[in-house]
Design an enzyme around this catalytic site. Structure first.
Site, PDB file in Angstrom:
ATOM      1  N   LYS A 160      38.289  34.860  48.921  1.00  0.00           N
ATOM      2  CA  LYS A 160      38.045  36.156  49.783  1.00  0.00           C
ATOM      3  C   LYS A 160      36.617  36.242  50.495  1.00  0.00           C
ATOM      4  O   LYS A 160      36.602  36.778  51.638  1.00  0.00           O
ATOM      5  CB  LYS A 160      38.435  37.513  48.548  1.00  0.00           C
ATOM      6  CG  LYS A 160      39.443  37.295  47.798  1.00  0.00           C
ATOM      7  CD  LYS A 160      39.747  38.619  47.030  1.00  0.00           C
ATOM      8  CE  LYS A 160      38.720  38.434  45.872  1.00  0.00           C
ATOM      9  NZ  LYS A 160      38.858  37.468  44.710  1.00  0.00           N
ATOM     10  N   ARG A 183      41.039  46.981  42.415  1.00  0.00           N
ATOM     11  CA  ARG A 183      41.392  45.887  41.447  1.00  0.00           C
ATOM     12  C   ARG A 183      42.336  46.510  40.400  1.00  0.00           C
ATOM     13  O   ARG A 183      42.610  45.586  39.569  1.00  0.00           O
ATOM     14  CB  ARG A 183      40.211  45.585  40.870  1.00  0.00           C
ATOM     15  CG  ARG A 183      39.701  44.099  41.368  1.00  0.00           C
ATOM     16  CD  ARG A 183      38.141  43.880  40.543  1.00  0.00           C
ATOM     17  NE  ARG A 183      37.897  42.546  40.628  1.00  0.00           N
ATOM     18  CZ  ARG A 183      37.502  42.097  41.324  1.00  0.00           C
ATOM     19  NH1 ARG A 183      36.876  42.473  42.215  1.00  0.00           N
ATOM     20  NH2 ARG A 183      37.058  40.495  40.879  1.00  0.00           N
ATOM     21  N   ARG A 220      31.212  25.809  41.735  1.00  0.00           N
ATOM     22  CA  ARG A 220      30.222  26.723  42.006  1.00  0.00           C
ATOM     23  C   ARG A 220      29.190  27.092  40.981  1.00  0.00           C
ATOM     24  O   ARG A 220      28.157  27.105  40.971  1.00  0.00           O
ATOM     25  CB  ARG A 220      30.947  27.977  42.594  1.00  0.00           C
ATOM     26  CG  ARG A 220      29.716  29.022  42.975  1.00  0.00           C
ATOM     27  CD  ARG A 220      30.716  30.197  43.809  1.00  0.00           C
ATOM     28  NE  ARG A 220      31.087  31.141  42.937  1.00  0.00           N
ATOM     29  CZ  ARG A 220      31.858  31.920  43.201  1.00  0.00           C
ATOM     30  NH1 ARG A 220      31.965  32.538  44.464  1.00  0.00           N
ATOM     31  NH2 ARG A 220      32.543  32.781  42.178  1.00  0.00           N
ATOM     32  N   ARG A 238      26.445  31.036  39.128  1.00  0.00           N
ATOM     33  CA  ARG A 238      26.563  32.526  39.200  1.00  0.00           C
ATOM     34  C   ARG A 238      26.968  32.861  37.555  1.00  0.00           C
ATOM     35  O   ARG A 238      27.811  31.974  36.842  1.00  0.00           O
ATOM     36  CB  ARG A 238      27.691  32.670  40.218  1.00  0.00           C
ATOM     37  CG  ARG A 238      27.919  33.994  40.278  1.00  0.00           C
ATOM     38  CD  ARG A 238      28.893  34.579  41.450  1.00  0.00           C
ATOM     39  NE  ARG A 238      29.715  35.329  41.045  1.00  0.00           N
ATOM     40  CZ  ARG A 238      30.899  35.777  41.679  1.00  0.00           C
ATOM     41  NH1 ARG A 238      31.045  35.596  42.908  1.00  0.00           N
ATOM     42  NH2 ARG A 238      31.853  36.508  41.200  1.00  0.00           N
ATOM     43  N   ARG A 267      38.370  36.169  33.472  1.00  0.00           N
ATOM     44  CA  ARG A 267      38.533  37.080  34.649  1.00  0.00           C
ATOM     45  C   ARG A 267      40.030  36.541  35.322  1.00  0.00           C
ATOM     46  O   ARG A 267      40.501  37.518  36.002  1.00  0.00           O
ATOM     47  CB  ARG A 267      37.568  36.323  35.729  1.00  0.00           C
ATOM     48  CG  ARG A 267      36.075  36.853  35.625  1.00  0.00           C
ATOM     49  CD  ARG A 267      34.985  36.010  36.507  1.00  0.00           C
ATOM     50  NE  ARG A 267      35.100  35.794  37.814  1.00  0.00           N
ATOM     51  CZ  ARG A 267      34.687  34.948  38.496  1.00  0.00           C
ATOM     52  NH1 ARG A 267      33.821  33.949  37.922  1.00  0.00           N
ATOM     53  NH2 ARG A 267      34.372  35.134  39.798  1.00  0.00           N
TER      54      ARG A 267
HETATM   55  P1  AP5 Z   1      34.983  32.876  47.108  1.00  0.00           P
HETATM   56  O1  AP5 Z   1      34.952  32.606  48.875  1.00  0.00           O
HETATM   57  O2  AP5 Z   1      33.451  33.267  46.490  1.00  0.00           O
HETATM   58  O3  AP5 Z   1      36.235  33.266  46.505  1.00  0.00           O
HETATM   59  P2  AP5 Z   1      36.130  34.712  46.092  1.00  0.00           P
HETATM   60  O4  AP5 Z   1      37.790  35.021  46.129  1.00  0.00           O
HETATM   61  O5  AP5 Z   1      35.554  35.847  46.888  1.00  0.00           O
HETATM   62  O6  AP5 Z   1      35.873  34.732  44.573  1.00  0.00           O
HETATM   63  P3  AP5 Z   1      34.832  35.544  43.801  1.00  0.00           P
HETATM   64  O7  AP5 Z   1      34.589  34.701  42.717  1.00  0.00           O
HETATM   65  O8  AP5 Z   1      33.561  36.025  44.451  1.00  0.00           O
HETATM   66  O9  AP5 Z   1      35.642  36.723  43.419  1.00  0.00           O
HETATM   67  P4  AP5 Z   1      35.831  37.427  42.421  1.00  0.00           P
HETATM   68  O10 AP5 Z   1      36.911  38.551  42.784  1.00  0.00           O
HETATM   69  O11 AP5 Z   1      36.038  37.082  40.909  1.00  0.00           O
HETATM   70  O12 AP5 Z   1      34.332  38.255  42.233  1.00  0.00           O
HETATM   71  P5  AP5 Z   1      33.828  39.552  42.619  1.00  0.00           P
HETATM   72  O13 AP5 Z   1      32.437  39.252  43.252  1.00  0.00           O
HETATM   73  O14 AP5 Z   1      34.801  40.410  43.437  1.00  0.00           O
HETATM   74  O15 AP5 Z   1      34.892  31.189  47.006  1.00  0.00           O
HETATM   75  C1  AP5 Z   1      34.759  30.765  45.511  1.00  0.00           C
HETATM   76  C2  AP5 Z   1      34.358  29.387  45.526  1.00  0.00           C
HETATM   77  O16 AP5 Z   1      35.313  28.436  46.383  1.00  0.00           O
HETATM   78  C3  AP5 Z   1      33.148  29.100  46.635  1.00  0.00           C
HETATM   79  O17 AP5 Z   1      32.394  28.178  45.879  1.00  0.00           O
HETATM   80  C4  AP5 Z   1      33.679  28.679  47.839  1.00  0.00           C
HETATM   81  O18 AP5 Z   1      32.886  27.853  48.484  1.00  0.00           O
HETATM   82  C5  AP5 Z   1      35.122  27.923  47.295  1.00  0.00           C
HETATM   83  N1  AP5 Z   1      36.127  27.719  48.288  1.00  0.00           N
HETATM   84  C6  AP5 Z   1      36.614  28.598  49.226  1.00  0.00           C
HETATM   85  N2  AP5 Z   1      37.225  28.473  49.984  1.00  0.00           N
HETATM   86  C7  AP5 Z   1      37.746  27.083  49.568  1.00  0.00           C
HETATM   87  C8  AP5 Z   1      38.609  26.244  50.003  1.00  0.00           C
HETATM   88  N3  AP5 Z   1      39.782  26.419  51.181  1.00  0.00           N
HETATM   89  N4  AP5 Z   1      38.762  24.939  49.449  1.00  0.00           N
HETATM   90  C9  AP5 Z   1      37.685  24.564  48.541  1.00  0.00           C
HETATM   91  N5  AP5 Z   1      36.754  25.553  47.981  1.00  0.00           N
HETATM   92  C10 AP5 Z   1      36.788  26.756  48.483  1.00  0.00           C
HETATM   93  O19 AP5 Z   1      33.491  40.382  41.231  1.00  0.00           O
HETATM   94  C11 AP5 Z   1      32.670  39.997  40.413  1.00  0.00           C
HETATM   95  C12 AP5 Z   1      32.835  41.092  39.247  1.00  0.00           C
HETATM   96  O20 AP5 Z   1      32.425  42.442  39.645  1.00  0.00           O
HETATM   97  C13 AP5 Z   1      34.005  41.266  38.723  1.00  0.00           C
HETATM   98  O21 AP5 Z   1      34.503  40.234  37.753  1.00  0.00           O
HETATM   99  C14 AP5 Z   1      33.876  42.676  37.874  1.00  0.00           C
HETATM  100  O22 AP5 Z   1      33.213  42.650  36.803  1.00  0.00           O
HETATM  101  C15 AP5 Z   1      33.261  43.493  38.930  1.00  0.00           C
HETATM  102  N6  AP5 Z   1      33.882  44.011  40.067  1.00  0.00           N
HETATM  103  C16 AP5 Z   1      33.783  43.771  41.286  1.00  0.00           C
HETATM  104  N7  AP5 Z   1      34.832  44.573  41.923  1.00  0.00           N
HETATM  105  C17 AP5 Z   1      35.166  45.626  41.088  1.00  0.00           C
HETATM  106  C18 AP5 Z   1      36.244  46.559  40.990  1.00  0.00           C
HETATM  107  N8  AP5 Z   1      36.916  46.819  42.337  1.00  0.00           N
HETATM  108  N9  AP5 Z   1      36.437  47.256  39.947  1.00  0.00           N
HETATM  109  C19 AP5 Z   1      35.778  46.616  38.657  1.00  0.00           C
HETATM  110  N10 AP5 Z   1      34.844  45.643  38.865  1.00  0.00           N
HETATM  111  C20 AP5 Z   1      34.642  45.161  39.794  1.00  0.00           C
END
Ligand code: AP5
Length: 186
Positions: free
Chosen positions: A13, A88, A127, A133, A144
């Site tokens: 994302k 979420r 990562r 991270r 997660r």
């Molecule tokens: P990346 O682009 O970072 O993927 P992502 O879907 O953004 O993954 P995240 O781990 O950042 O998302 P998340 O939803 O778990 O965490 P968030 O920060 O929202 O890519 C991931 C990896 O893959 C990278 O290394 C990238 O380079 C690689 N990659 C990308 N595309 C690729 C491809 N095509 N091929 C190969 N590799 C690739 O949330 C973190 C925490 O915050 C949550 O767990 C929760 O505790 C809290 N939180 C956030 N929002 C809320 C909410 N709305 N409500 C409650 N808690 C929340």
């Protein structure tokens, strides 16, 4: 355009939003990034959110609504938005509909990246090695994913019901996936 990006942890994302925001000229609003900034700055929100984030659990709906209300009220959002990480769960989806209705900025398209769990575990293990991270350890990634299955996956159904959902294959090169997303936007 006003877009919600959906998909499991590690589905790309954030990576895709960085490309789409340039193309569409709208802000990328990532609740994960906003929370990590709050944790790093030691704000009251960051202090309250940290334990849940480190465990791979969701931060409370109440805290998240305060955060998203403040961000979506900013002037730059009037041009459109790419929302990543919110909503979420179904309660957040309903709260967001209400908020965006009030602001007259309703979602126009929900894009859902489809990536299998095996690929996700591999991406996030890589990562964890490269960036360290705090929630990318294997045990926390498993949690997660479970939280995603139980609480977040039903959010796609919410947008399917209103005809806004497009599912996009999230496996392949970053560029190819970006092309698919652009096509899905029409
Ligand atoms: P990346 O682009 O970072 O993927 P992502 O879907 O953004 O993954 P995240 O781990 O950042 O998302 P998340 O939803 O778990 O965490 P968030 O920060 O929202 O890519 C991931 C990896 O893959 C990278 O290394 C990238 O380079 C690689 N990659 C990308 N595309 C690729 C491809 N095509 N091929 C190969 N590799 C690739 O949330 C973190 C925490 O915050 C949550 O767990 C929760 O505790 C809290 N939180 C956030 N929002 C809320 C909410 N709305 N409500 C409650 N808690 C929340």
């Amino acid at each position: 355009m006003r877009i919600v990006l959906l998909g499991p942890p590690g589905s790309g994302k954030g990576t895709q939003a960085a490309l789409l925001k340039e193309r569409l000229g709208v802000p990328h609003i990532s609740t994960g990034d906003l929370l990590r900034a709050a944790v790093a700055a030691g704000t009251p929100l960051g202090l309250k959110a940290k334990a849940a984030m480190d465990a791979g659990e969701l931060v409370s709906d109440e805290l998240m609504l305060g955060l998203i209300e403040e961000r979506m009220g900013a002037d730059d959002v009037k041009a459109g938005y790419l929302l990543d990480g919110y909503p979420r769960n179904l309660a957040q989806a309903r709260a967001l509909d209400e908020l965006l209705g009030r602001l007259e900025l309703p979602v126009q398209r929900a894009l859902s990246l489809i990536v299998d769990e095996e690929a996700i575990v591999q991406r996030l293990a890589k990562r964890a090695e490269e960036e360290g991270r705090s929630d990318d350890s294997e045990a926390v990634v498993r949690n997660r994913l479970q939280v995603y299955r139980e609480q977040t996956a039903p959010v796609a159904g919410h947008y399917r019901e209103t005809g806004l959902l497009k599912e996009v294959d999230g496996i392949g090169t970053v560029e190819r996936i970006n092309q698919r997303l652009v096509e899905a936007l029409g």
